[in-house]
Design an enzyme around this catalytic site. Structure first.
Site: not given
Ligand code: PMP
Length: 286
Positions: A206, A33, A182, A150
């Site tokens: 991620l 996603y 994170e 993701k």
């Molecule tokens: N880490 C995780 C585990 C996440 O789910 C997300 C957001 N989906 C992020 C980091 C941040 O990623 P982004 O800045 O691309 O939304």
């Protein structure tokens, strides 16, 4: 208001959108996603999200059923048809309907399922949480080892958010081998003086799109960037802490596992970076 959503080539009222019970997204969480934010009717960091989507699909031997040109058009159509000024676009691609349940991937002739929908968030730019800051708990990182992809396997992050809620907090910092990986749906940072510290990219986290863009803006604004892991104790004794994500931009963290960070209020660095990300993001939005 009934939303207009997108499913496999069709724009439909949300009440008429259907996906098979044999879809592997439903049966096996075999799906990826993306979430892209919309400010002033425009898409933020779209190129980054598109690129990460391609990478996630590639890592799982999946094919995007929609061309890049059509995918951008679907995003734009959904913004327009749903009158989204500020909000989010959720996109999910699954390995499709194999006609039965099996652990084995279906033949590549089985088309993937693609679904997109919008969520209106009028206060996306200025939510109360950005002014008050958020409180996080420490939570064991028991997710699978490919957090760089993701996928929709979000049960552990959901459990982390529930544990945070139960503790009177807003979110969690995942901890693996004594170090913060994170946030449950965000990348995590601490600030020491002029230095911004965040975990380097690997399979452990991620690869946040907001992270990538923010680090460029922060370097341009003369902040020093150090990519290394940090502990919960280091976060608690830092000047500031914050998280980033497409739906939260830059969010100050004022408490980590029961201890206030810095003054216990949102700090100047997180505030400046939030303003910077939103101002520059809006300029570059498409
Ligand atoms: N880490 C995780 C585990 C996440 O789910 C997300 C957001 N989906 C992020 C980091 C941040 O990623 P982004 O800045 O691309 O939304």
């Amino acid at each position: 208001m009934t939303r207009t959503v997108y499913v496999n080539g069709d724009y439909l009222p949300e009440t008429e959108a259907k996906v098979s019970i044999f879809d592997r997204g439903f049966l096996m969480a075999d799906a990826v996603y993306e979430v892209t934010s919309v400010l002033g009717g425009k898409l933020l960091d779209y190129a980054g999200h598109e690129k990460r989507l391609a990478r996630s699909l590639n890592e799982l031997d999946m094919v995007n059923p929609v061309t890049p040109e059509d995918l951008l058009e679907v995003h734009r159509q959904l913004v327009e048809r749903n009158g989204i000024e500020n909000g989010l676009i959720y996109l999910q691609i699954t390995r499709g309907n194999a006609g039965d349940r099996s652990f084995v991937f279906p033949d590549t002739s089985v088309p993937g399922t693609i679904v997109l929908f919008t969520q209106s968030v009028p206060d996306l730019e200025l939510p109360k949480s950005a002014q008050t800051g958020i409180k996080v708990i420490a939570f064991d990182d028991l997710r699978w080892g490919r957090r760089d992809i993701k996928t929709v396997q979000l049960l552990w992050p959901s459990m982390a958010k529930m544990a945070a809620k139960k503790a009177g907090c807003d979110d969690a910092f995942f901890v693996k081998d004594g170090m913060v990986t994170e946030g449950s749906s965000s990348n995590a940072y601490i600030v020491k003086g002029n230095k911004i510290i965040t975990r380097p990219l690997s399979n452990d986290i991620l690869h946040g799109i907001t992270r990538a863009t923010l680090l460029v803006y922060a370097a341009e604004a003369q902040f020093e960037i150090e990519e290394r892991a940090f502990t919960i104790e280091e976060a608690q004794s830092a000047d500031e802490a914050f998280v980033t994500g497409a739906s939260t931009f830059v969010m100050p963290v004022i408490e980590v596992d029961g201890k206030p960070v810095g003054t216990g209020a949102p700090g100047p660095v997180a505030r400046r970076l939030r303003e910077l990300y939103i101002a520059e993001g809006k300029k570059a939005a498409i």
